[in-house]
Design an enzyme around this catalytic site. Sequence first.
Site, PDB file in Angstrom:
ATOM      1  N   ASP A 193      35.118 -63.108 -43.783  1.00  0.00           N
ATOM      2  CA  ASP A 193      34.156 -63.082 -44.894  1.00  0.00           C
ATOM      3  C   ASP A 193      33.448 -61.730 -44.939  1.00  0.00           C
ATOM      4  OD1 ASP A 193      32.913 -64.173 -47.142  1.00  0.00           O
ATOM      5  OD2 ASP A 193      31.226 -64.954 -45.988  1.00  0.00           O
ATOM      6  N   GLY A 211      24.539 -69.129 -46.895  1.00  0.00           N
ATOM      7  CA  GLY A 211      25.954 -68.838 -46.784  1.00  0.00           C
ATOM      8  C   GLY A 211      26.774 -70.097 -46.873  1.00  0.00           C
ATOM      9  N   VAL A 245      19.840 -68.923 -43.744  1.00  0.00           N
ATOM     10  CA  VAL A 245      19.290 -67.966 -42.789  1.00  0.00           C
ATOM     11  C   VAL A 245      17.827 -67.713 -43.136  1.00  0.00           C
ATOM     12  CG1 VAL A 245      19.510 -65.682 -41.753  1.00  0.00           C
ATOM     13  CG2 VAL A 245      21.550 -66.894 -42.544  1.00  0.00           C
TER      14      VAL A 245
END
Length: 303
Positions: free
Chosen positions: A143, A19, A24
């Site tokens: 977002d 991101g 992640v």
Amino acid sequence: MNPFTRVANYEELNIIGTGAYGTVYKARDLKNPGKIVALKKVRVALTEDGVPMSTLREIALLKQLDAFKHPNIVKLLDVCHGQLERERQLVLFLVFEHLEEDLAGYLNRVGDRGMSPKTIQKFAKELMTGVDFLHTHRIIHRDLKPQNLLVSADEHIKLADFGLAKTYDFEMKLTSVVVTLWYRAPEVLLNQPYNSAVDIWSSACIIAELFSRRALFPGSSERNQLEKIFTLTGTPRHNQWPSEIPLLRDHFPHRSQKRPIDLCPELDEYANDLLTQMLVFDPCRRPPAIECLNHMFFLQEPI
């Protein structure tokens, strides 16, 4: 006193995604055999005083949210630190509950058979319930997109990736450009100050996508994104156009206002009416999330 535990309690398995502010990973919780978690790795530049206050506030915000154990917000399980990777840079790991699928993957998986009206209504309601929870706590997600909405095994929506979330005061406006292009509100594209209404715009784009399984405004650039938006909202009037930006209103062809159902024929009349209210050019005229939840779209059968 160090507020973080060591990341040694977790074993990275593979990358789930990247991101704006970090990577992640899918990981194994070594203290709880068989438990899988999501590790968000964030690099933080240290100040002379150590970890910046902005980072500590962000972590406090995440922990504050988690204390409510909201069913439509992904759970924060732990906060850890890694080694100093470079000079004056610390690696932090935010440990979240792991869900196997995001909404983008779910929509791809259901494919042409689509979703039942009941599932669409449920997903939309859970999205708006999560957004209302954030806004009630003066947090803008900023977002929202299908990749940041996780789908649980029993098919419930959870809002994720608060790396861009910021608390806000009611009079404060945020100006940094962060929202993914297709879900970006027009005031962000025009580099104007904005507030929580950007989440209402993004949510409306996602709700339309639940019906059609395709993006409502799949722009290829910021200007093209505005052009696609104006096919729905109509070209803004001269007095609505910001005067201090280099992009001129006259650069865009004249468009008349349309209805969301004209762009997304799969909508029912209640959904069309709700999205008509949410997808207005003027952010001051967009209804807050709680008002959206009281719309007939959510009150009709099949819920």
